[in-house]
Design a protein around this motif. Sequence first.
Motif, PDB file in Angstrom:
ATOM      1  N   ALA A 342       0.838  -1.199   0.000  1.00 48.80           N
ATOM      2  CA  ALA A 342       0.000   0.000   0.000  1.00 48.80           C
ATOM      3  C   ALA A 342       0.867   1.240   0.000  1.00 48.80           C
ATOM      4  O   ALA A 342       2.060   1.183   0.285  1.00 48.80           O
ATOM      5  N   ASP A 343       0.253   2.358  -0.305  1.00 50.82           N
ATOM      6  CA  ASP A 343       0.890   3.652  -0.124  1.00 50.82           C
ATOM      7  C   ASP A 343       1.133   3.870   1.368  1.00 50.82           C
ATOM      8  O   ASP A 343       0.256   3.599   2.203  1.00 50.82           O
ATOM      9  N   THR A 344       2.314   4.353   1.725  1.00 55.83           N
ATOM     10  CA  THR A 344       2.662   4.495   3.138  1.00 55.83           C
ATOM     11  C   THR A 344       1.691   5.401   3.877  1.00 55.83           C
ATOM     12  O   THR A 344       1.256   5.089   4.995  1.00 55.83           O
ATOM     13  N   GLY A 345       1.343   6.535   3.289  1.00 59.09           N
ATOM     14  CA  GLY A 345       0.429   7.458   3.949  1.00 59.09           C
ATOM     15  C   GLY A 345      -0.928   6.838   4.194  1.00 59.09           C
ATOM     16  O   GLY A 345      -1.520   6.994   5.278  1.00 59.09           O
ATOM     17  N   GLU A 346      -1.452   6.112   3.199  1.00 62.05           N
ATOM     18  CA  GLU A 346      -2.756   5.473   3.356  1.00 62.05           C
ATOM     19  C   GLU A 346      -2.710   4.392   4.436  1.00 62.05           C
ATOM     20  O   GLU A 346      -3.634   4.263   5.245  1.00 62.05           O
ATOM     21  N   PHE A 347      -1.628   3.632   4.459  1.00 62.65           N
ATOM     22  CA  PHE A 347      -1.497   2.570   5.455  1.00 62.65           C
ATOM     23  C   PHE A 347      -1.422   3.147   6.864  1.00 62.65           C
ATOM     24  O   PHE A 347      -2.124   2.691   7.776  1.00 62.65           O
ATOM     25  N   LEU A 348      -0.589   4.151   7.066  1.00 59.68           N
ATOM     26  CA  LEU A 348      -0.438   4.709   8.407  1.00 59.68           C
ATOM     27  C   LEU A 348      -1.709   5.404   8.877  1.00 59.68           C
ATOM     28  O   LEU A 348      -2.082   5.324  10.057  1.00 59.68           O
ATOM     29  N   THR A 349      -2.398   6.083   7.972  1.00 60.78           N
ATOM     30  CA  THR A 349      -3.659   6.716   8.345  1.00 60.78           C
ATOM     31  C   THR A 349      -4.672   5.678   8.797  1.00 60.78           C
ATOM     32  O   THR A 349      -5.353   5.843   9.827  1.00 60.78           O
ATOM     33  N   ALA A 350      -4.783   4.579   8.045  1.00 62.26           N
ATOM     34  CA  ALA A 350      -5.708   3.505   8.423  1.00 62.26           C
ATOM     35  C   ALA A 350      -5.286   2.847   9.732  1.00 62.26           C
ATOM     36  O   ALA A 350      -6.124   2.515  10.578  1.00 62.26           O
ATOM     37  N   LEU A 351      -3.986   2.682   9.908  1.00 68.19           N
ATOM     38  CA  LEU A 351      -3.487   2.040  11.122  1.00 68.19           C
ATOM     39  C   LEU A 351      -3.766   2.905  12.352  1.00 68.19           C
ATOM     40  O   LEU A 351      -4.198   2.405  13.401  1.00 68.19           O
ATOM     41  N   MET A 352      -3.534   4.207  12.231  1.00 68.95           N
ATOM     42  CA  MET A 352      -3.803   5.095  13.369  1.00 68.95           C
ATOM     43  C   MET A 352      -5.296   5.187  13.667  1.00 68.95           C
ATOM     44  O   MET A 352      -5.713   5.289  14.824  1.00 68.95           O
ATOM     45  N   THR A 353      -6.117   5.110  12.616  1.00 75.35           N
ATOM     46  CA  THR A 353      -7.565   5.076  12.830  1.00 75.35           C
ATOM     47  C   THR A 353      -7.965   3.809  13.577  1.00 75.35           C
ATOM     48  O   THR A 353      -8.793   3.849  14.503  1.00 75.35           O
ATOM     49  N   GLU A 354      -7.367   2.710  13.206  1.00 78.79           N
ATOM     50  CA  GLU A 354      -7.637   1.439  13.887  1.00 78.79           C
ATOM     51  C   GLU A 354      -7.233   1.510  15.356  1.00 78.79           C
ATOM     52  O   GLU A 354      -7.871   0.912  16.231  1.00 78.79           O
ATOM     53  N   LEU A 355      -6.167   2.254  15.632  1.00 80.13           N
ATOM     54  CA  LEU A 355      -5.697   2.402  17.008  1.00 80.13           C
ATOM     55  C   LEU A 355      -6.491   3.455  17.780  1.00 80.13           C
ATOM     56  O   LEU A 355      -6.230   3.689  18.962  1.00 80.13           O
ATOM     57  N   GLY A 356      -7.421   4.125  17.071  1.00 84.48           N
ATOM     58  CA  GLY A 356      -8.251   5.112  17.739  1.00 84.48           C
ATOM     59  C   GLY A 356      -7.662   6.496  17.763  1.00 84.48           C
ATOM     60  O   GLY A 356      -8.131   7.366  18.503  1.00 84.48           O
ATOM     61  N   MET A 357      -6.618   6.733  16.961  1.00 93.24           N
ATOM     62  CA  MET A 357      -5.996   8.048  16.911  1.00 93.24           C
ATOM     63  C   MET A 357      -5.632   8.371  15.466  1.00 93.24           C
ATOM     64  O   MET A 357      -5.621   7.502  14.600  1.00 93.24           O
ATOM     65  N   ASP A 358      -5.350   9.621  15.204  1.00 92.75           N
ATOM     66  CA  ASP A 358      -4.862  10.022  13.891  1.00 92.75           C
ATOM     67  C   ASP A 358      -3.819  11.103  14.060  1.00 92.75           C
ATOM     68  O   ASP A 358      -3.492  11.495  15.179  1.00 92.75           O
ATOM     69  N   GLU A 359      -3.299  11.603  12.928  1.00 96.26           N
ATOM     70  CA  GLU A 359      -2.188  12.551  13.022  1.00 96.26           C
ATOM     71  C   GLU A 359      -2.569  13.867  13.681  1.00 96.26           C
ATOM     72  O   GLU A 359      -1.716  14.612  14.142  1.00 96.26           O
ATOM     73  N   SER A 360      -3.877  14.177  13.754  1.00 98.64           N
ATOM     74  CA  SER A 360      -4.294  15.430  14.389  1.00 98.64           C
ATOM     75  C   SER A 360      -4.340  15.320  15.906  1.00 98.64           C
ATOM     76  O   SER A 360      -4.298  16.322  16.608  1.00 98.64           O
ATOM     77  N   THR A 361      -4.408  14.077  16.425  1.00 95.14           N
ATOM     78  CA  THR A 361      -4.485  13.904  17.878  1.00 95.14           C
ATOM     79  C   THR A 361      -3.198  13.372  18.472  1.00 95.14           C
ATOM     80  O   THR A 361      -2.960  13.499  19.656  1.00 95.14           O
TER      81      THR A 361
END
Length: 581
Positions: A342-361
Amino acid sequence: MAEEITDATSSGAGASSGAEFRNGGRAVIATLAAHGVDTIFGIPGTHNLEFYRHLNEFGIRAVTPRHEQGAGYGADGYYLVSGKPGVIITTSGPGLTNVITAAATAYAESRPMLILSPGVPTGLERADVGMLHETKDSSGALNRLLVSSQRTRTAEGAAQAVAEAFAMFSSSRPGPVHIEVPLDVLEGAWNGSVPTPFTGRRPGLDSHVVSRAAEAVRGAVRPFIVAGGGARKAHAQVVAFAELLDAPVATTANGKGIVSEDHHLSMGSNVRFPSVQAESAAADVLIVLGSELADSDLWGGLIGAQTAPGVRDENSEQLVIRCDIDPDQLGKNLGGDILACADTGEFLTALMTELGMDESTATSAGSVDVTGTPTSATGTSSTRSGADRVAAIRESWGADFDFDSIGARVTRLVEQGAGPSVVVAGDSSKVTYDGSVHALTASTPDQLLYMPGFATLGYGIPAAIGAKLADNARPVACILGDGAAMFSIQELMTAGELGLGIPFVIVDNGGYAEIEAQMVDRSMEPFAVKLARPDFAALGQSMGGAGVTIAESDIDEMLPAAIAEALDRDLPTTIHITVGC
């Protein structure tokens, strides 16, 4: 694309309307314009003039280097700063073959590049009739070296090939593409329309892989991240993810600056350092983002718990997560347990969402709970915070690298004179790979222009020109050795002609000193490595720029001021540093 783009008229004095020449060249140039191209690099020649005819009409700047290899390296530097794929127009035959080394460099470093060239007329393929610049099989040759090379058959097909190249650049592992337009097609009628830009299909993100990765990092006690060139566009997500995990981040040379190197979790572009490699081996969860973990970065070392490249240590329980947009990269030099194509940005965004957080938090790492126990943002207790781990490793770097080497010293002094946002173009010079790669403190992923994999000589000077053309307001400097400088010294004339205030710092040790040392190590009597060279400062002046000579003993006092003065000029400055004088 709106039809009016094909009906624009030329504003050049005495020029005929471009619409009067609705030919294959126009089809290609109109399609470039539709894809946001505003600059091309190349040299006009007898057979490519129907490309050049239409550039002014569509507002595309033509940059003329003194050699097509310089066009390729200039286009690469332009891409690294602007984010726009570099575009090169060559003539047939030697014009095209001159750019091959630069194109092969782009392939090795996974960088987008589009090369356009004319070819022999349809029906004369391999005819060997003695036509000017006739080449046996240009497209076939480049197809063996690059991502692809296509010989088109119609003007409409040439335009569509350009659109397809840009779609590939945005959807898969980027690299150089060559499009050959036969002379009869280039000069013949175009009856089609400009292809509408489209986005290629990226690999789909597997939700099961994301869930497995989330489960792994939730339990991580000693996570570690390695980010390569494939993660450059995802720098915001990489920083947020590192802070979320409270994990140290080391980058490859092509990933330098993905995490600002003054960040408390950054280990810089130092994956070759034994201390960094040891920390990667000790990690319980190792995350590799957008890198093949190449030996050109590791210098014979290993990332992760391995006993040899690609051989996992059976005594280690380390779990390896790898992400790359190219599935063929996922297993190179280190086997993985969780593989995300996958694209790194898409993967990390999905992973952080799965963990209940994202780059804004995820804004701070290594927070301390009410008991005073360091924790990661995932809630996992750890005996040492990521920042403490980084600080401890940094203390050992004196044994890993000579920060007093001439390359490191010059790099720090250039940064001092130019400021923290400086873009530094390097070369396959020791002052770069044993200097700037480690000594430059990059805060963004566009501050070091370098090609560690292909390691070509002659890159630095034209790459700096391309970078400055991409952002004239940005301070750009070039640091390279005398041997590398002589591969592309003619491009100083290009910089002068364009009025670019670039300091070109040439560290002169009188030839190929490192190769001389390797000869000695092999019990050889050194020969062919001590080289005569010009007075670089005088040469720079003769090419329309300024020139300064500084002895090595005087660089601390004189170099920062010389850099600052050079950046204030609207012409290039050649700064000749004489080593050992």
